[in-house]
Design an enzyme around this catalytic site. Structure first.
Site, PDB file in Angstrom:
ATOM      1  N   ASP A  97      -5.966   2.592  -6.809  1.00 39.03           N
ATOM      2  CA  ASP A  97      -6.238   2.537  -4.993  1.00 39.03           C
ATOM      3  C   ASP A  97      -4.675   2.606  -4.216  1.00 39.03           C
ATOM      4  OD1 ASP A  97      -5.552  -0.148  -5.059  1.00 39.03           O
ATOM      5  OD2 ASP A  97      -8.155   0.118  -4.883  1.00 39.03           O
ATOM      6  N   GLU A 119      -8.831   2.842 -14.088  1.00 37.14           N
ATOM      7  CA  GLU A 119      -9.472   2.447 -13.086  1.00 37.14           C
ATOM      8  C   GLU A 119      -9.694   3.560 -11.804  1.00 37.14           C
ATOM      9  OE1 GLU A 119      -8.695  -1.180  -9.730  1.00 37.14           O
ATOM     10  OE2 GLU A 119      -8.971  -2.313 -10.975  1.00 37.14           O
ATOM     11  N   GLU A 133      -6.929   1.606   0.819  1.00 35.31           N
ATOM     12  CA  GLU A 133      -7.263   1.745  -0.499  1.00 35.31           C
ATOM     13  C   GLU A 133      -8.191   3.112  -1.069  1.00 35.31           C
ATOM     14  OE1 GLU A 133      -7.383  -0.537   0.442  1.00 35.31           O
ATOM     15  OE2 GLU A 133      -5.164  -1.535  -0.353  1.00 35.31           O
ATOM     16  N   HIS A 222      -4.893 -11.287   1.510  1.00 31.56           N
ATOM     17  CA  HIS A 222      -3.953  -9.777   2.123  1.00 31.56           C
ATOM     18  C   HIS A 222      -4.566  -8.811   1.857  1.00 31.56           C
ATOM     19  CE1 HIS A 222      -4.680  -7.295  -1.564  1.00 31.56           C
ATOM     20  NE2 HIS A 222      -4.789  -8.657  -2.249  1.00 31.56           N
ATOM     21  N   ARG A 224      -5.625  -5.211   4.200  1.00 34.85           N
ATOM     22  CA  ARG A 224      -4.923  -5.054   5.654  1.00 34.85           C
ATOM     23  C   ARG A 224      -5.675  -4.774   6.729  1.00 34.85           C
ATOM     24  NH1 ARG A 224      -0.979  -2.049   2.995  1.00 34.85           N
ATOM     25  NH2 ARG A 224       0.910  -1.483   3.917  1.00 34.85           N
ATOM     26  N   HIS A 255       0.305 -14.427  -0.434  1.00 36.29           N
ATOM     27  CA  HIS A 255       1.258 -12.961  -0.523  1.00 36.29           C
ATOM     28  C   HIS A 255       2.020 -12.913   0.296  1.00 36.29           C
ATOM     29  CE1 HIS A 255       1.371  -9.029  -0.496  1.00 36.29           C
ATOM     30  NE2 HIS A 255       0.108  -9.251  -1.923  1.00 36.29           N
TER      31      HIS A 255
HETATM   32  C1  UD1 Z   1      -0.120  -3.388  -1.551  1.00 34.61           C
HETATM   33  C2  UD1 Z   1      -1.440  -2.190  -2.139  1.00 34.61           C
HETATM   34  C3  UD1 Z   1      -3.246  -2.982  -1.941  1.00 34.61           C
HETATM   35  C4  UD1 Z   1      -3.329  -3.876  -3.021  1.00 34.61           C
HETATM   36  C5  UD1 Z   1      -1.524  -5.083  -2.786  1.00 34.61           C
HETATM   37  C6  UD1 Z   1      -2.193  -5.690  -3.399  1.00 34.61           C
HETATM   38  C7  UD1 Z   1      -0.756  -0.436  -0.467  1.00 34.61           C
HETATM   39  C8  UD1 Z   1      -2.020   0.983   0.563  1.00 34.61           C
HETATM   40  N1  UD1 Z   1      -1.815  -1.736  -0.878  1.00 34.61           N
HETATM   41  O1  UD1 Z   1      -0.504  -3.675  -0.968  1.00 34.61           O
HETATM   42  O2  UD1 Z   1      -4.226  -1.853  -2.201  1.00 34.61           O
HETATM   43  O3  UD1 Z   1      -4.107  -4.128  -2.766  1.00 34.61           O
HETATM   44  O4  UD1 Z   1      -0.945  -4.381  -2.916  1.00 34.61           O
HETATM   45  O5  UD1 Z   1      -1.651  -7.249  -3.903  1.00 34.61           O
HETATM   46  O6  UD1 Z   1      -0.814   0.406  -1.557  1.00 34.61           O
HETATM   47  N2  UD1 Z   1       6.382  -7.714  -0.327  1.00 34.61           N
HETATM   48  C9  UD1 Z   1       6.917  -8.468  -0.469  1.00 34.61           C
HETATM   49  N3  UD1 Z   1       7.913  -8.761  -2.072  1.00 34.61           N
HETATM   50  C10 UD1 Z   1       6.112  -8.286  -3.111  1.00 34.61           C
HETATM   51  C11 UD1 Z   1       5.399  -7.619  -2.338  1.00 34.61           C
HETATM   52  C12 UD1 Z   1       5.022  -7.702  -1.022  1.00 34.61           C
HETATM   53  O7  UD1 Z   1       8.475  -8.546   0.365  1.00 34.61           O
HETATM   54  O8  UD1 Z   1       7.048  -8.430  -4.113  1.00 34.61           O
HETATM   55  C13 UD1 Z   1       6.045  -8.093   1.162  1.00 34.61           C
HETATM   56  C14 UD1 Z   1       7.145  -6.459   2.081  1.00 34.61           C
HETATM   57  O9  UD1 Z   1       6.932  -7.449   3.229  1.00 34.61           O
HETATM   58  C15 UD1 Z   1       5.990  -5.887   1.914  1.00 34.61           C
HETATM   59  C16 UD1 Z   1       4.881  -6.241   2.280  1.00 34.61           C
HETATM   60  O10 UD1 Z   1       4.571  -6.931   1.089  1.00 34.61           O
HETATM   61  O11 UD1 Z   1       6.290  -5.158   2.852  1.00 34.61           O
HETATM   62  C17 UD1 Z   1       3.824  -5.433   2.203  1.00 34.61           C
HETATM   63  O12 UD1 Z   1       3.734  -4.652   0.633  1.00 34.61           O
HETATM   64  P1  UD1 Z   1       2.503  -2.969   0.571  1.00 34.61           P
HETATM   65  O13 UD1 Z   1       3.418  -2.980  -1.378  1.00 34.61           O
HETATM   66  O14 UD1 Z   1       3.000  -2.665   1.356  1.00 34.61           O
HETATM   67  O15 UD1 Z   1       1.362  -3.601   0.652  1.00 34.61           O
HETATM   68  P2  UD1 Z   1       0.214  -5.305  -0.059  1.00 34.61           P
HETATM   69  O16 UD1 Z   1      -0.366  -5.463   0.911  1.00 34.61           O
HETATM   70  O17 UD1 Z   1       0.715  -5.679  -0.716  1.00 34.61           O
HETATM   71  N1  UDP Z   2      -2.650 -13.355  -8.554  1.00 34.38           N
HETATM   72  C1  UDP Z   2      -1.193 -13.687  -9.793  1.00 34.38           C
HETATM   73  N2  UDP Z   2      -0.764 -14.745  -8.997  1.00 34.38           N
HETATM   74  C2  UDP Z   2      -1.332 -14.495  -7.576  1.00 34.38           C
HETATM   75  C3  UDP Z   2      -2.350 -14.717  -7.149  1.00 34.38           C
HETATM   76  C4  UDP Z   2      -2.896 -13.690  -7.603  1.00 34.38           C
HETATM   77  O1  UDP Z   2      -0.780 -13.308 -10.596  1.00 34.38           O
HETATM   78  O2  UDP Z   2      -0.432 -15.666  -6.640  1.00 34.38           O
HETATM   79  C5  UDP Z   2      -3.021 -12.003 -10.008  1.00 34.38           C
HETATM   80  C6  UDP Z   2      -4.521 -12.200  -9.982  1.00 34.38           C
HETATM   81  O3  UDP Z   2      -5.352 -12.952 -11.079  1.00 34.38           O
HETATM   82  C7  UDP Z   2      -5.506 -10.261  -9.952  1.00 34.38           C
HETATM   83  C8  UDP Z   2      -4.151  -9.891  -9.191  1.00 34.38           C
HETATM   84  O4  UDP Z   2      -3.103 -10.851  -9.433  1.00 34.38           O
HETATM   85  O5  UDP Z   2      -4.808 -10.481 -11.300  1.00 34.38           O
HETATM   86  C9  UDP Z   2      -4.623  -9.322  -8.178  1.00 34.38           C
HETATM   87  O6  UDP Z   2      -3.726  -9.254  -7.390  1.00 34.38           O
HETATM   88  P1  UDP Z   2      -4.126  -8.519  -5.746  1.00 34.38           P
HETATM   89  O7  UDP Z   2      -5.037  -9.583  -4.837  1.00 34.38           O
HETATM   90  O8  UDP Z   2      -2.244  -8.583  -4.523  1.00 34.38           O
HETATM   91  O9  UDP Z   2      -3.735  -6.928  -5.825  1.00 34.38           O
HETATM   92  P2  UDP Z   2      -6.355  -6.670  -5.776  1.00 34.38           P
HETATM   93  O10 UDP Z   2      -6.264  -7.361  -7.113  1.00 34.38           O
HETATM   94  O11 UDP Z   2      -6.375  -6.927  -4.090  1.00 34.38           O
HETATM   95  O12 UDP Z   2      -5.002  -5.413  -5.500  1.00 34.38           O
END
Ligand code: UD1
Ligand code: UDP
Length: 383
Positions: A97, A119, A133, A222, A224, A255
């Site tokens: 998603d 999924e 999502e 994490h 939104r 996160h």
């Molecule tokens: C995204 C997904 C969400 C998923 C989540 C898992 C969308 C809309 N959202 O949300 O569905 O559950 O990932 O974690 O696709 N950042 C870093 N380094 C990283 C990752 C993130 O610095 O490795 C920071 C950056 O500033 C980035 C921000 O996090 O801009 C947000 O990342 P983004 O992928 O836009 O949204 P998530 O909230 O992570």
């Molecule tokens: N996870 C990880 N390290 C962390 C936190 C979560 O490897 O510090 C793993 C967790 O076991 C799961 C996945 O990341 O498999 C979930 O990711 P996240 O919560 O970012 O996204 P979501 O599942 O909500 O889309």
């Protein structure tokens, strides 16, 4: 020989697509397997690629700190245009998603490339929860030709939307394939445990503390739709709990999204609570290792709702809805929203009432048998 391209970009997609990449790679005579990562996440994605030793063929590297939905969406769409034009795969597989999945699916559709959705069919039926999502899932579901649903519940959601039965395959969730792979690795290589404990220590938590009968509550967040007030409430609840239960360690791998870290700094400030431990994101192996050692989990994560029940860990979900009702029905997951009082009372009940705890901590696994990837690959072998 079929050209299959798997596209992913965030941590959870990588965890759930990595075993599928491995499985396709087991059939080099049937498939040319191409991995394209968008880099929607950077560090958190790379942690998973390292663990599974996957070297992407294409990396769009789109992440910019603090990027918004418009940035991510357009950069994925433009980036995928280039890659798809060059590679011309027969099938594109996307996951779940995220913005990566929906806009990669759209990019494939614009070149009339068949999309498979892994999924598929999860629904809350509320487009603002999880946001964005739920809409991403709906859109990807409309674009996809083949739908790999983790459970019969998710299949039924698709049937209700008019998807033909023959286009849906119930496979279980590939996260269970990944989880089993990691658990197996942890059990098989005793020496690895010291390495994992060392890596967790480096992130900021000493697992040895648990050897003195301390309990561990693992926390992640994490979403939104929880940004702002929701996260402040979550932090206030955790703060109250950490003060109320000094013999319990509250470990929160944060996160990297700055919107997650801001309320943490606001509520906790400089004054440290010794048993409230904020750490950097853990690599998957370390996370599962801690999950196994935890008493319960407080989270708004999707993937963790699927992993924890299999390990018999009660999960309190800090959301008002879930697209994963199976574990809720089994009684191992409970929705607590972002109301501080509710979070405090539910955690307290689980810590103090052993009958209640035992009822919720029965191991159950509605999300698969660890063979989801095999079923998906078999499907394409027969295509
Ligand atoms: C995204 C997904 C969400 C998923 C989540 C898992 C969308 C809309 N959202 O949300 O569905 O559950 O990932 O974690 O696709 N950042 C870093 N380094 C990283 C990752 C993130 O610095 O490795 C920071 C950056 O500033 C980035 C921000 O996090 O801009 C947000 O990342 P983004 O992928 O836009 O949204 P998530 O909230 O992570
Ligand atoms: N996870 C990880 N390290 C962390 C936190 C979560 O490897 O510090 C793993 C967790 O076991 C799961 C996945 O990341 O498999 C979930 O990711 P996240 O919560 O970012 O996204 P979501 O599942 O909500 O889309």
């Amino acid at each position: 020989m079929k050209k299959i391209m798997l596209v992913f970009g965030t941590r959870p997609e990588a965890i759930k697509m990595a075993p599928l990449v491995k499985e396709f790679n087991n059939f080099p005579n049937n498939f040319q397997t191409i991995v394209c990562v968008t880099g929607q996440h950077r560090e958190m994605l790379d942690q998973v690629l390292d663990l599974y030793d996957i070297k992407p063929d294409y990396d769009l590297n789109i992440m910019k700190p603090g990027q918004d939905l418009y940035d991510v969406s357009s950069r994925v769409l433009f980036g995928m245009r280039e890659v798809l034009t060059k590679v011309k795969p027969d099938f594109v597989l996307v996951h779940g998603d995220t913005t990566t999945s929906t806009f990669s699916a759209l990019a494939a559709f614009y070149q009339q490339i068949v999309v498979g959705h892994v999924e598929a069919g999860l629904r809350t039926n509320n487009i603002y929860s999880p946001w964005p999502e739920e809409m991403n899932r709906l859109l990807t579901g409309r674009i996809a030709t083949y739908h790999f649903s983790p459970t019969s519940v998710s299949k039924q959601n698709l049937i209700r939307e008019g998807v033909l039965d023959k286009k849906i395959l119930v496979t279980g969730n590939t996260v269970i394939d990944s989880l089993y792979w990691v658990l197996n690795k942890i059990k098989k290589y005793e020496k690895l445990n010291n390495k994992i404990e060392g890596s967790i220590l480096k992130s900021g938590y000493n697992v040895n503390a648990l050897k003195n009968n301390r309990r561990l509550i693992l926390i992640t967040g994490h979403r939104r739709e929880n940004f702002g007030e929701g996260f402040v409430n979550i932090c206030l609840a955790i703060k109250a709990l950490a003060n109320k239960y000094p013999k319990v360690d509250f470990v929160y791998p944060m996160h990297l999204n700055p919107n997650v870290r801001e309320p943490i700094n606001k509520v906790f400030g400089e004054k440290k609570i010794p048993n409230m431990i904020f750490i950097e994101p853990l690599e998957y192996l370390s996370f599962v290792y801690l999950l196994e050692k935890s008493t319960l989990v407080l989270t708004d994560s999707g993937g963790i709702q699927e992993e924890a029940p299999g390990l018999g860990k009660p999960v309190l979900v800090m959301r008002n809805t879930t697209e994963r009702p199976e574990a809720l029905k089994a009684g191992t997951v409970n929705l607590v929203g972002t109301d501080s009082d509710k979070i405090i009372s539910e955690v307290s009940k689980l810590l103090e009432d052993s009958m209640y705890y035992n009822k919720m901590s029965k191991a159950t696994n509605p999300y698969g048998d660890g063979l989801a990837c095999k079923k998906i690959v078999d499907f394409f072998i027969n295509k």
